[in-house]
Structures are given as structure tokens and as C-alpha cells.
Design a protein around this motif. Structure first.
Motif, PDB file in Angstrom:
ATOM      1  N   ARG A 143       0.742  -1.295  -0.587  1.00 63.76           N
ATOM      2  CA  ARG A 143       0.594   0.307  -0.052  1.00 63.76           C
ATOM      3  C   ARG A 143       1.004   1.463   0.342  1.00 63.76           C
ATOM      4  O   ARG A 143       0.925   1.685  -0.785  1.00 63.76           O
ATOM      5  N   PRO A 144       1.554   1.553   0.701  1.00 62.89           N
ATOM      6  CA  PRO A 144       2.222   2.384   0.521  1.00 62.89           C
ATOM      7  C   PRO A 144       3.029   3.135  -1.072  1.00 62.89           C
ATOM      8  O   PRO A 144       2.907   4.056  -1.261  1.00 62.89           O
ATOM      9  N   PHE A 145       3.675   2.044  -1.553  1.00 67.29           N
ATOM     10  CA  PHE A 145       4.208   2.428  -2.608  1.00 67.29           C
ATOM     11  C   PHE A 145       3.061   2.350  -3.753  1.00 67.29           C
ATOM     12  O   PHE A 145       3.202   3.898  -4.581  1.00 67.29           O
ATOM     13  N   GLY A 150       1.861   5.124  -7.173  1.00 71.38           N
ATOM     14  CA  GLY A 150       0.991   5.113  -7.946  1.00 71.38           C
ATOM     15  C   GLY A 150       0.233   4.020  -8.183  1.00 71.38           C
ATOM     16  O   GLY A 150       1.575   2.965  -8.116  1.00 71.38           O
ATOM     17  N   ASP A 151      -0.866   3.199  -7.791  1.00 73.62           N
ATOM     18  CA  ASP A 151      -1.545   1.864  -8.074  1.00 73.62           C
ATOM     19  C   ASP A 151      -1.038   1.083  -9.210  1.00 73.62           C
ATOM     20  O   ASP A 151      -2.336   1.268 -10.318  1.00 73.62           O
ATOM     21  N   ARG A 278       3.192  10.329   6.838  1.00 74.42           N
ATOM     22  CA  ARG A 278       1.862  11.044   7.129  1.00 74.42           C
ATOM     23  C   ARG A 278       1.551  10.168   5.749  1.00 74.42           C
ATOM     24  O   ARG A 278       0.122  10.393   5.724  1.00 74.42           O
ATOM     25  N   LEU A 279       1.556  10.134   4.757  1.00 76.68           N
ATOM     26  CA  LEU A 279       1.156   9.184   3.446  1.00 76.68           C
ATOM     27  C   LEU A 279       0.431   8.890   3.825  1.00 76.68           C
ATOM     28  O   LEU A 279      -0.557   8.310   3.392  1.00 76.68           O
ATOM     29  N   ALA A 280       0.951   7.566   5.022  1.00 76.02           N
ATOM     30  CA  ALA A 280      -0.068   6.162   5.080  1.00 76.02           C
ATOM     31  C   ALA A 280      -0.947   6.469   5.871  1.00 76.02           C
ATOM     32  O   ALA A 280      -2.318   5.614   5.653  1.00 76.02           O
ATOM     33  N   GLU A 281      -1.649   8.341   6.140  1.00 74.29           N
ATOM     34  CA  GLU A 281      -3.028   9.054   6.820  1.00 74.29           C
ATOM     35  C   GLU A 281      -4.146   8.542   5.643  1.00 74.29           C
ATOM     36  O   GLU A 281      -5.166   8.886   6.292  1.00 74.29           O
ATOM     37  N   ASP A 284      -6.485   5.868  -0.607  1.00 72.44           N
ATOM     38  CA  ASP A 284      -5.365   5.480  -1.643  1.00 72.44           C
ATOM     39  C   ASP A 284      -4.692   6.236  -2.673  1.00 72.44           C
ATOM     40  O   ASP A 284      -6.581   7.304  -3.115  1.00 72.44           O
ATOM     41  N   GLU A 285      -4.293   6.124  -3.136  1.00 72.91           N
ATOM     42  CA  GLU A 285      -3.679   6.759  -4.271  1.00 72.91           C
ATOM     43  C   GLU A 285      -4.232   5.965  -5.861  1.00 72.91           C
ATOM     44  O   GLU A 285      -5.518   5.027  -5.882  1.00 72.91           O
TER      45      GLU A 285
END
Length: 289
Positions: A143-145, A150-151, A278-281, A284-285
Motif C-alpha cells: 500500500r505505501p508504494f 500510484g497503484d 503522513r502519507l499512510a494516513e 489510497d492513490e
């Protein structure tokens, strides 16, 4: 330290190939391949002539292969023999590796990612991580990647590749601040890696697609530069959390080819670590492309 001469290496390969084929032939019963057993069978498993018949290979040629007398065995013959001997994917890969021949079967060099490998990628959170093969295909990401870059799951399978994204994705072109240097370095690593796979269909198909898609890729490819695998810091400007500096690390999961590797992106400073947290909160991208 001395190394074996090419002739000696080839002789060893032929002997190993011969022994492997004999062992596979002897474990297959006639009933498994639809042949009658008969009453006078003394050979364990199949006879050489039966393997030749099943694979539509001349009995003399097949005998030479099992006697380590065949200088080169074609991919078509190996494919037919592998099918006749009911080889599983691991055995088939071993057969082609011993023969020093590329497997022509579509997808043969794309074994499914193991559950253990996927767990490693997931457990590296909150750090971005991906599972890649030697061609830089993104086989899985955590998920962090997906949040940071971007997914790739939202892209066509052929586009889930670091070289393709770095070459064609407007997002990757914009947000990787050292993108030009990264692309040149990645192409040089790709060329170095391709030396062992130059005849393999999957590699040739991917290279042709990149050459057709990008004049920039074509110009860099024609330089014939090569580079080793080495860690370095990448600067990425995320539109929501700002600059993130990451050092990537490779961990190969198997010593043989084709191998998968986990690529982890570790924060190069405290600010980058805080921004990843911060991004983890955040939600989703969007897809990587």
C-alpha cells in the motif's frame, strides 16, 4: 582461481541434461502416457523409443541426447520432450537451463509470486516496497508504494513495469525529480541483465515495445551502456506530502534465473520518514500511469 573452459562447461551441461532426462524417463509409467505395459518390460519407466515416439523426435537423436552426444538441442525438441515426460514447471525450467536454451512457451519465465514473497512485501510497510522480476515488471506492491507512486493494479498488465512507467508515464516523468538520470541508469542495468536472456521471447517482446514507444528510450538504448545493481537515493515530489528522499535496496529471493527480488524504498532522512507516515494516513492513490 581458474574457470572452466567453454568446451568443458558445455560437456558438463550435456552430461547433466542426459542424467536428468534419464531420471525423468524412468519415473514415468507407460500407463501414465497411455501406452500398454506389455509382459516383457524390464526397463523401469519408459523406453527411449517410447519417449521419442511420444515427442515426435527421432530415436537416434533422442538417444544421442541421453548419451550426452548432442551438441545443441533445439527449444522445439526440449518442449516436446518436456511434454512427453509430463514435466512440471520447475522440471521444465531446469531442463531448459541445463540445455542453455530459452523456453519459447508464453509466460514460462513468469512464475507466480509465492505467498512468502508477498508477505515480505506487505510486512515492509510503512516503507514502500515492490516485488519485481529481472525485467523490472511490478508483480506486486504494498500500500505505501501504491500511495506514493500510484497503484499499478489499475494499469494493463504490460504497463506494470518500471521501465515502461519511467519512459511513458507523465506522473513518473513529473514527480521523479532525477527522472532523466534514473532512466539512463535503469536502461543500462536492463541491458546488463538482458545479456543472459537475449534470445528469450518475453525479453525481446518487451524491448521491442519500449523501442517503438519512445524515441528517448531508443536513443539511450543505442548507447550500449551497462551498469551494475547498486543502491542510490531517489528524490520524489509527491503532490500531497512534498519531497521524499528514498534509498532503494534489492533483496533477491532466489539465486537462479528467473528470480524475483523485493525492492524496498527506505527513507534517506527524518523528514522523508515523517512524510511517509503522513502519507499512510491519506486515502489510497490513483493508478501509476
Amino acid at each position: 582461481m581458474t574457470t572452466a573452459a567453454p568446451e568443458q562447461t558445455q560437456h558438463v551441461r550435456r552430461r547433466e541434461l542426459a542424467a536428468f532426462l534419464r531420471s525423468r524417463r524412468e519415473r514415468i509409467t507407460p500407463e501414465q502416457v497411455g501406452l500398454p505395459r506389455g509382459t516383457r518390460r524390464r526397463t523401469p519407466g519408459l523406453r527411449r523409443e517410447e519417449v521419442a515416439q511420444l515427442s515426435a523426435v527421432g530415436i537416434t537423436w533422442y538417444t544421442w541426447i541421453e548419451q550426452a552426444r548432442a551438441a545443441h538441442v533445439s527449444a522445439q525438441v526440449l518442449d516436446a520432450v518436456a511434454r512427453a515426460l509430463l514435466m512440471d514447471p520447475a522440471e521444465r525450467a531446469h531442463l531448459f537451463a541445463l540445455a542453455g536454451t530459452a523456453d519459447p512457451r508464453t509466460g514460462a519465465d513468469r512464475p507466480a509470486a509465492s505467498g512468502t514473497a508477498l508477505k515480505v512485501v506487505e510486512r515492509l510497510a510503512p516503507y514502500p516496497a515492490s516485488l519485481q522480476n529481472a525485467r523490472y515488471d511490478l508483480l506486486a506492491v504494498n500500500r505505501p508504494f501504491a500511495q506514493l507512486f500510484g497503484d499499478p493494479a489499475g494499469l494493463p498488465p504490460a504497463d506494470r513495469n518500471c521501465l515502461w512507467l519511467l519512459t511513458t508515464s507523465e506522473r513518473w516523468k513529473r514527480d521523479f525529480l532525477d527522472r532523466d538520470e534514473m532512466l539512463r541508469d535503469l536502461i543500462a542495468k536492463y541491458r546488463a541483465g538482458m545479456a543472459e536472456h537475449v534470445a528469450e521471447p518475453a525479453w525481446k517482446e518487451q524491448l521491442g515495445r519500449l523501442l517503438r514507444a519512445s524515441d528517448e528510450f531508443r536513443e539511450l538504448w543505442q548507447r550500449h551502456e551497462v551498469a551494475p545493481m547498486s543502491p542510490h537515493v531517489k528524490r520524489y515530489m509527491h503532490p500531497r506530502v512534498g519531497l521524499v528522499r528514498l534509498e532503494h535496496r534489492n533483496m533477491w529471493l532466489a539465486p537462479q534465473t528467473p528470480a524475483h527480488r523485493v525492492v524496498a524504498y527506505l527513507p534517506a532522512d527524518e523528514e522523508s520518514e515523517e512524510r511517509l507516515e503522513r502519507l499512510a494516513e491519506l486515502p489510497d492513490e490513483q493508478p501509476a500511469g
